[in-house]
Design an enzyme around this catalytic site. Structure first.
Site, mmCIF file in Angstrom:
data_model
loop_
_atom_site.group_PDB
_atom_site.id
_atom_site.type_symbol
_atom_site.label_atom_id
_atom_site.label_comp_id
_atom_site.label_asym_id
_atom_site.label_seq_id
_atom_site.Cartn_x
_atom_site.Cartn_y
_atom_site.Cartn_z
ATOM 1 N N TRP A 99 51.605 35.674 9.988
ATOM 2 C CA TRP A 99 51.104 36.409 11.162
ATOM 3 C C TRP A 99 51.178 35.542 12.404
ATOM 4 O O TRP A 99 51.535 36.021 13.480
ATOM 5 C CB TRP A 99 49.681 36.920 10.913
ATOM 6 C CG TRP A 99 49.620 37.926 9.813
ATOM 7 C CD1 TRP A 99 48.969 37.808 8.620
ATOM 8 C CD2 TRP A 99 50.274 39.205 9.773
ATOM 9 N NE1 TRP A 99 49.184 38.926 7.844
ATOM 10 C CE2 TRP A 99 49.966 39.794 8.523
ATOM 11 C CE3 TRP A 99 51.094 39.901 10.664
ATOM 12 C CZ2 TRP A 99 50.446 41.057 8.150
ATOM 13 C CZ3 TRP A 99 51.572 41.157 10.293
ATOM 14 C CH2 TRP A 99 51.243 41.719 9.056
ATOM 15 N N ASP A 166 43.247 35.556 16.383
ATOM 16 C CA ASP A 166 43.508 36.717 15.536
ATOM 17 C C ASP A 166 42.511 36.634 14.384
ATOM 18 O O ASP A 166 42.618 35.767 13.522
ATOM 19 C CB ASP A 166 44.958 36.654 15.024
ATOM 20 C CG ASP A 166 45.301 37.778 14.043
ATOM 21 O OD1 ASP A 166 44.395 38.554 13.672
ATOM 22 O OD2 ASP A 166 46.480 37.864 13.648
ATOM 23 N N LYS A 190 41.105 45.483 7.620
ATOM 24 C CA LYS A 190 40.803 44.479 6.605
ATOM 25 C C LYS A 190 39.297 44.422 6.328
ATOM 26 O O LYS A 190 38.882 44.495 5.191
ATOM 27 C CB LYS A 190 41.286 43.086 7.030
ATOM 28 C CG LYS A 190 42.724 43.037 7.554
ATOM 29 C CD LYS A 190 43.769 43.135 6.465
ATOM 30 C CE LYS A 190 45.174 43.442 7.004
ATOM 31 N NZ LYS A 190 45.741 42.464 7.913
HETATM 32 C C1 LIG Z 1 47.115 42.389 8.676
HETATM 33 C C2 LIG Z 1 47.175 41.338 9.709
HETATM 34 C C3 LIG Z 1 47.878 41.520 10.925
HETATM 35 C C4 LIG Z 1 48.686 42.756 11.221
HETATM 36 O O1 LIG Z 1 47.871 43.809 11.545
HETATM 37 P P1 LIG Z 1 48.467 45.223 11.989
HETATM 38 O O2 LIG Z 1 47.229 45.936 12.417
HETATM 39 O O3 LIG Z 1 49.141 45.807 10.802
HETATM 40 O O4 LIG Z 1 49.426 45.006 13.096
HETATM 41 C C5 LIG Z 1 47.841 40.494 11.842
HETATM 42 N N1 LIG Z 1 47.176 39.353 11.609
HETATM 43 C C6 LIG Z 1 46.491 39.147 10.471
HETATM 44 C C7 LIG Z 1 45.758 37.863 10.265
HETATM 45 C C8 LIG Z 1 46.479 40.144 9.487
HETATM 46 O O5 LIG Z 1 45.804 39.935 8.348
#
Ligand SMILES: *Cc1c(COP(=O)(O)O)cnc(C)c1O
Length: 357
Positions: A99, A166, A190
């Site tokens: 990511w 993030d 998540k």
């Molecule tokens: C799942 C995830 C993403 C991507 O998220 P989307 O909403 O599908 O764009 C980005 N960063 C992390 C750490 C993730 O676990």
């Protein structure tokens, strides 16, 4: 019977969150309408938005000067919106996984990227330490939990430049000192709700500093001015996030959640370390409390598919590791009951008894 849901995302939601959401899908608060068929600008949905934001601020103890937004596009859209809004010349990034790499790729469209450190040399199995953050960077970007590799930054770090994080897969998993961050963002799917909503916590004073023009929809200021209602927000996912936050508050908030997460993770890591068939893939001090990655030892490697079907036969789903790590990944998000972790530990013990050479 409800499965033990170890899925990495979209992932397990608390039972009462799903129940309450399904009630609101049929009839929101007895108004005779579904939450899916009302105007986002009407008072009934405005109340949902207001409560969601209020709970966000309360549970994370968000100080003055920050805005909470709910947009579409996922965390992936933020990979591009962040540099669009914040990067003038150079940004610093910590490369801790897939990511982070995707975020870096987007930033390069807008300026220079200073890669302060990377753990790519060991397949992202650790969080780099002892790096220095350049004081002339417009911001420093980190991924606090690396969902695919099962590593996590457990502390709020100090940064001389605005810190952008993030937190897609560990938001609300522990108390955080929001004042150390300029921005925190993530996809809801998540630890917070279903797919479709993206949360953003942004300190207003970092905005409006780039020279380029920003298209309306990609400009954070648009969404701040319009209270996340410049266009139609993802209403139903936001409703579910609100239910998750109500549930979280009832349980005792993020501090209590952290204790529960530690207990669950400890239970499983202890078994991984004890069991002669399995091995953890992340370095001990970098181990994630949210995504627990493990493989079978070389000697037993060929039994991996068999263990997966054994676990499946016991009602466990989502345990297959990401293809870039292999083996298994148990995602132990906030809403995963401890019973599910116990069931997995028992399955590992039973499997060991059956197969140990
Ligand atoms: C799942 C995830 C993403 C991507 O998220 P989307 O909403 O599908 O764009 C980005 N960063 C992390 C750490 C993730 O676990």
């Amino acid at each position: 019977m409800k499965k033990h849901n170890f899925s990495a995302g979209p992932s397990v939601l608390a039972k009462e969150v799903i129940e309450n959401t399904s009630k609101a899908v049929l009839d929101l608060n007895g108004i005779g309408l579904s939450v899916m068929e009302i105007s986002h600008r009407g008072k009934d949905f405005q109340a949902v938005m207001d409560e969601t934001i209020a709970l966000f601020k309360e549970l994370l103890n968000i100080p003055e000067g920050y805005q909470v937004l709910f947009l579409g596009g996922g965390a992936s859209m933020q990979f591009c919106m962040i540099p669009f809004n914040l990067l003038n010349k150079k940004a610093a990034y910590l490369e801790t996984g897939a990511w982070a790499k995707k975020a870096i790729k987007e930033a390069k469209f807008f300026g220079d990227v200073d890669l302060v450190a990377s753990s790519s040399d060991k397949n992202f199995s650790y969080i780099p330490k002892n790096y220095s953050i350049p004081a002339d960077a417009d911001y420093f970007h980190i991924t606090t939990n690396n969902t695919i590799y099962g590593t996590e930054i457990h502390e709020d770090i100090d940064s001389p430049v605005p810190l952008v994080a993030d937190m897609s897969s560990d938001i609300f998993a522990r108390p955080i000192d929001v004042s150390k961050y300029a921005m925190i963002y993530g996809g809801a799917q998540k630890n917070l709700g279903p797919a479709g909503a993206t949360f953003i916590i942004v300190r207003e004073d970092i905005l409006g500093k780039v020279e380029r023009q920003i298209p309306t929809m990609l400009n954070y200021q648009t969404h701040i001015e319009q209270g996340s209602m410049f266009n139609t927000p993802p209403c139903l996912p936001i409703y579910t996030c609100m239910e998750t936050l109500r549930w979280l508050k009832k349980i005792g908030g993020v501090k209590k959640m952290q204790e529960m997460n530690k207990e669950k993770a400890e239970l499983l890591y202890n078994e991984i370390d004890r069991n002669s068939l399995f091995n953890g893939t992340a370095d001990l001090d970098s181990r994630s409390l949210m995504n627990i990655c493990f493989v079978m030892n070389e000697e037993y490697k060929e039994l991996e598919p068999e263990f997966l079907s054994f676990a499946t036969s016991k009602g466990m789903v989502g345990l297959k590791g990401h293809r870039s790590v292999g083996g298994f990944r148990a995602s132990t998000y906030n809403a995963l009951p401890k019973e599910s972790v116990k069931a997995l530990v028992e399955a590992m013990q039973e499997f060991e008894n059956k197969h140990k050479k």
